[in-house]
Design an enzyme around this catalytic site. Structure first.
Site, PDB file in Angstrom:
ATOM      1  N   THR A  85       0.811  -1.225   0.000  1.00 28.16           N
ATOM      2  CA  THR A  85       0.000   0.000   0.000  1.00 28.16           C
ATOM      3  C   THR A  85       0.832   1.257   0.000  1.00 28.16           C
ATOM      4  O   THR A  85       1.845   1.313   0.682  1.00 28.16           O
ATOM      5  CB  THR A  85      -0.802   0.026   1.312  1.00 28.16           C
ATOM      6  OG1 THR A  85      -1.587  -1.116   1.349  1.00 28.16           O
ATOM      7  CG2 THR A  85      -1.647   1.276   1.427  1.00 28.16           C
ATOM      8  N   GLY A 132       1.184  -2.944   5.457  1.00 26.66           N
ATOM      9  CA  GLY A 132       1.522  -4.272   5.929  1.00 26.66           C
ATOM     10  C   GLY A 132       0.311  -5.178   6.045  1.00 26.66           C
ATOM     11  O   GLY A 132      -0.671  -4.991   5.322  1.00 26.66           O
TER      12      GLY A 132
HETATM   13  C1  SD4 Z   1      -4.066  -4.299   3.413  1.00 25.56           C
HETATM   14  N1  SD4 Z   1      -2.455  -2.849   4.401  1.00 25.56           N
HETATM   15  O1  SD4 Z   1      -5.050  -4.269   2.703  1.00 25.56           O
HETATM   16  C2  SD4 Z   1      -3.018  -3.304   3.163  1.00 25.56           C
HETATM   17  C3  SD4 Z   1      -2.009  -3.896   2.274  1.00 25.56           C
HETATM   18  C4  SD4 Z   1      -0.742  -3.229   2.504  1.00 25.56           C
HETATM   19  O2  SD4 Z   1       1.368  -2.860   2.412  1.00 25.56           O
HETATM   20  O3  SD4 Z   1      -0.438  -2.416   3.190  1.00 25.56           O
HETATM   21  N2  SD4 Z   1       0.217  -3.444   2.069  1.00 25.56           N
HETATM   22  O4  SD4 Z   1      -3.885  -5.118   4.306  1.00 25.56           O
END
Ligand code: SD4
Length: 321
Positions: free
Chosen positions: A182, A234
């Protein structure tokens, strides 16, 4: 303030930093900078983890989560599981600006977006189809008689069985950073106004309807003009239970440095989930910034910064315990 403007963002997404900085440098608002910077990643499909054509869910569909928070007014706009609209962070901006609500989800968020003039189009690409078909084949074909006889036997697999929920295994692989990238951004503009936001296509192979931390205020991002802002990335399913962006801002409020604040937020989660993967970036109102991460294996966590002391956006790497 001599240290304004400034922008930080998660991962190595330099083009988003440039997009945000171009807004800030001209005297634009931090909220505009976050929307533009996040939008760059949405249209460039950063690492396949932001925007259309990435992270298909169990049914093969890409859906988007995004959040924007204005630290001056404490208003929030967010969308979760947004379907068939590419510019999720701009839809979030419309929720913030034109409604009294904070979060809209799913098909009904799509309906709102279309009413606001956004284009409705498929978020599936040949690439996301391929990723999904590969996953489906790998996870749902039972070994059978044909496998011994015909090398290409997977094409004889029975009907796909969503019950198996095999993504739950893959989500806990330590250091599987490409499942989770993300973009989260925090910015301070020339007026000292602070904003934060995120945009993502979430976790790969998620159960349709799942949202992670990214569109949740205080989890994916948080901003308060009195203190600063933070953003997280994350394993969202786990991270949102700890509201880490809010925690980092509150730690800065009581006097922690941005690095200390991010570290406290990251460690709180690790206490309960030692194998989770995640990172938090934090920016204090005086322009001081920091980050902390956990569980990326032996890989460092990259984030990007641009402030008045730099002549271009700079990548910073930190080690994760
Ligand atoms: C999620 N936090 O949908 C997001 C994905 C993500 O780094 O951060 N990735 O869980």
């Amino acid at each position: 303030h001599p240290n304004h403007p400034v922008v930080i963002n998660t991962w190595a997404f330099v083009n988003s930093s440039i997009g945000a900085w171009n807004v800030l440098e001209k005297g634009g608002s931090s909220l505009d900078a976050i929307e533009i910077g996040g939008g760059v990643c949405e249209s460039q499909q950063c690492d396949g983890t932001v925007g259309y054509g990435g992270s298909p869910d169990e049914d093969g569909e890409t859906t988007l989560d995004a959040l924007l928070m204005n630290g001056k007014t404490m208003k929030v706009g967010a969308v979760g599981s947004l379907r068939r609209v590419k510019n999720a962070i701009s839809v979030a901006r419309h929720v913030l600006e034109y409604t009294k609500h904070s979060i809209l989800v799913g098909d009904l968020a799509t309906k709102f977006a279309v009413q606001m003039g956004f284009k409705e189009e498929s978020l599936t690409t040949q690439q996301s189809k391929n990723i999904w078909m590969k996953w489906r084949n790998e996870n749902n074909c039972q070994p059978n008689f044909w496998m011994d006889v015909i090398p290409d036997a997977k094409q004889f697999c029975g009907p796909y069985q969503p019950k198996e929920r095999s993504h739950q295994k893959s989500n806990t692989i330590k250091g599987d950073r490409f499942n989770h990238d993300t973009i989260g951004l925090v910015a301070i503009d020339k007026n000292g106004d602070i904003a934060a936001g995120t945009t993502t296509n979430g976790a790969k192979y998620k159960i349709p309807g799942r949202i992670g931390d990214s569109p949740i205020p205080g989890s994916g991002a948080y901003a308060d003009n009195e203190v600063g802002g933070a953003a997280a990335t994350g394993d969202g399913d786990v991270m949102l239970r700890f509201v880490p962006s809010f925690l980092a801002v509150e730690e800065m409020r009581r006097g922690a440095t941005p690095t200390e604040a991010a570290t406290i937020a990251i460690k709180r989660i690790a206490k309960y989930y030692p194998n989770y993967m995640g990172a938090v970036v934090a920016l204090r109102k005086d322009g001081e910034y920091g980050a902390a991460c956990h569980g990326l294996g032996d890989k460092p966590f990259p984030f990007v910064v641009r402030d008045t002391s730099m002549d271009k956006s700079k990548m910073v790497f930190i080690e994760c315990p």
